[in-house]
Design an enzyme around this catalytic site. Structure first.
Site, PDB file in Angstrom:
ATOM      1  N   ASP A 222       0.843  -1.187   0.000  1.00 52.61           N
ATOM      2  CA  ASP A 222       0.000   0.000   0.000  1.00 52.61           C
ATOM      3  C   ASP A 222       0.885   1.246   0.000  1.00 52.61           C
ATOM      4  O   ASP A 222       1.864   1.334   0.747  1.00 52.61           O
ATOM      5  CB  ASP A 222      -0.898   0.008   1.245  1.00 52.61           C
ATOM      6  CG  ASP A 222      -1.913   1.142   1.209  1.00 52.61           C
ATOM      7  OD1 ASP A 222      -3.022   0.917   0.696  1.00 52.61           O
ATOM      8  OD2 ASP A 222      -1.579   2.250   1.687  1.00 52.61           O
ATOM      9  N   ASP A 239      -1.803   9.535 -10.456  1.00 51.60           N
ATOM     10  CA  ASP A 239      -1.576   8.558 -11.523  1.00 51.60           C
ATOM     11  C   ASP A 239      -0.084   8.383 -11.795  1.00 51.60           C
ATOM     12  O   ASP A 239       0.394   7.267 -12.035  1.00 51.60           O
ATOM     13  CB  ASP A 239      -2.278   9.005 -12.803  1.00 51.60           C
ATOM     14  CG  ASP A 239      -3.792   8.912 -12.705  1.00 51.60           C
ATOM     15  OD1 ASP A 239      -4.285   8.265 -11.759  1.00 51.60           O
ATOM     16  OD2 ASP A 239      -4.481   9.479 -13.578  1.00 51.60           O
ATOM     17  N   GLU A 263      -4.703   2.384  -4.350  1.00 45.09           N
ATOM     18  CA  GLU A 263      -3.249   2.473  -4.195  1.00 45.09           C
ATOM     19  C   GLU A 263      -2.636   1.166  -3.690  1.00 45.09           C
ATOM     20  O   GLU A 263      -1.486   1.140  -3.245  1.00 45.09           O
ATOM     21  CB  GLU A 263      -2.889   3.623  -3.231  1.00 45.09           C
ATOM     22  CG  GLU A 263      -3.301   3.389  -1.778  1.00 45.09           C
ATOM     23  CD  GLU A 263      -4.702   3.892  -1.467  1.00 45.09           C
ATOM     24  OE1 GLU A 263      -4.957   4.264  -0.311  1.00 45.09           O
ATOM     25  OE2 GLU A 263      -5.546   3.915  -2.387  1.00 45.09           O
ATOM     26  N   ARG A 286      10.760  -2.273  -0.477  1.00 51.63           N
ATOM     27  CA  ARG A 286      10.391  -1.101   0.324  1.00 51.63           C
ATOM     28  C   ARG A 286      11.505  -0.053   0.264  1.00 51.63           C
ATOM     29  O   ARG A 286      11.239   1.153   0.063  1.00 51.63           O
ATOM     30  CB  ARG A 286      10.134  -1.528   1.767  1.00 51.63           C
ATOM     31  CG  ARG A 286       9.698  -0.401   2.710  1.00 51.63           C
ATOM     32  CD  ARG A 286       9.796  -0.815   4.163  1.00 51.63           C
ATOM     33  NE  ARG A 286      11.171  -1.175   4.518  1.00 51.63           N
ATOM     34  CZ  ARG A 286      12.128  -0.277   4.778  1.00 51.63           C
ATOM     35  NH1 ARG A 286      11.873   1.031   4.718  1.00 51.63           N
ATOM     36  NH2 ARG A 286      13.340  -0.680   5.086  1.00 51.63           N
TER      37      ARG A 286
END
Length: 342
Positions: A222, A239, A263, A286
């Protein structure tokens, strides 16, 4: 298979030169057999197809299709009536009807003047049946030699089969290509070009059905503070962020990624890797987001992601498996974001 204007032009030139060559041969055959009306008609046809080369060059495709069909129809009907049914010219009317509808399709694809070819095809059928009925009551005025009849029947049979095979192969290729394109559109997200929720659900069902799910893991990714990005910089910026995040996610080949919705992204791995390796892989993802330069219209954006990871266990349903990963994602959001929870 994509039908381009260049392909249509090459097809037009090829067809015209083929017809020109055929009529030159027929001119000589009819001359040898003293079929004077057909000799004269073939002179006209040779001139006609020479002009048609210019028509193809000018891309007057609709006019070309109709004019050629009428020429073939008149030519072959006269040949049948004058030399008899055994000469085999009637077969060419069937082949030209196939090309007729092919030309209508090509016209529709390129938004050219649309002319319904069905009435022309019906006229062809009338000429075909009418010439047969005529010959049943009126004997042919001319007779070709046995060797000419043999060669014409072999030639027209081969030519019509090649036309039918060629056109049908084009239709098969076009249909297959369109189906593949439609399936891709249905299974992929247009914005990020990642597989979508429909695709990944079908993929998970496949893993269950094939008993290949035991080594699988699922991660829900997310984008942190995405609503704030949209509210501050607008949806075009949102976007941009989604596409950029998707590009980073696509880099690794160790999982199947998808855009789950909004998202959120889902990653599904199906390898026997241990949890240590999977944690390293996803934590590196990440960290990669932190290293990525997110700049929109000169504004640098701080984009991070939170990840919830769940390894599959034998007693889990797919829904419960996804829910566990989602619960871990929620814990990560609650604990400060920009983390991996496994």
């Amino acid at each position: 298979m994509k039908i381009t204007e260049k392909f249509v032009m090459v097809l037009g030139y090829g067809s015209t030169l083929s017809f020109l060559f055929i009529h030159i041969i027929m001119y000589h055959v009819f001359k040898l057999n003293n079929v004077t009306p057909m000799v004269r008609l073939n002179v006209f046809s040779i001139v006609f197809y020479s002009v048609m080369l210019f028509v193809v060059y000018k891309r007057w495709n609709t006019f070309y299709s109709i004019a050629v069909y009428i020429e073939v129809l008149v030519h072959m009907t006269m040949a049948i009536v004058l030399t008899g049914w055994d000469s085999g010219f009637q077969i060419s009317i069937i082949g030209m009807s196939i090309l007729l509808f092919n030309s209508e399709y090509l016209g529709r694809v390129h938004n050219m003047t649309r002319v319904r070819m069905m009435p022309m095809g019906i006229v062809g059928m009338i000429c075909y049946l009418g010439s047969y009925i005529w010959l049943s009551f009126h004997p042919a005025k001319y007779r070709l030699s046995d060797i000419a009849v043999f060669k014409f029947n072999v030639f027209w049979g081969m030519a019509v089969f090649l036309i039918v095979l060629f056109v049908m192969q084009i239709f098969v290729n076009i249909t297959t290509s369109h189906e593949e394109g439609l399936n891709y559109m249905l299974s992929h997200d247009k914005l990020t070009d990642l597989p979508n929720r429909y695709f990944i659900s079908a993929y998970l069902e496949h893993l269950v059905k094939e008993n290949k799910i035991s080594d699988s893991w699922i991660a829900i990714v997310d984008i942190d503070n995405f609503k704030q990005v949209n509210d501050t910089y607008g949806h075009n910026c949102g976007d941009y962020v989604l596409r950029k995040v998707a590009d980073v996610i696509k880099i690794s080949k160790e999982y199947v990624p998808c855009r789950w919705g909004g998202e959120e992204f889902v990653l599904v791995g199906n390898t026997a890797a241990d949890m240590e390796h999977i944690n390293y892989l996803l934590d590196d993802l990440r960290a990669a987001m932190l290293r990525t330069n997110f700049t929109y219209e000169g504004q640098k954006l701080d984009i991070t992601i939170t990840i919830g990871l769940e390894k599959y266990e034998g007693d889990l349903t797919v829904d419960n498996w996804i829910k566990r990963a989602d619960d871990k994602l929620y814990r990560g959001k609650q604990s400060g974001k920009n983390v991996l929870i496994s």
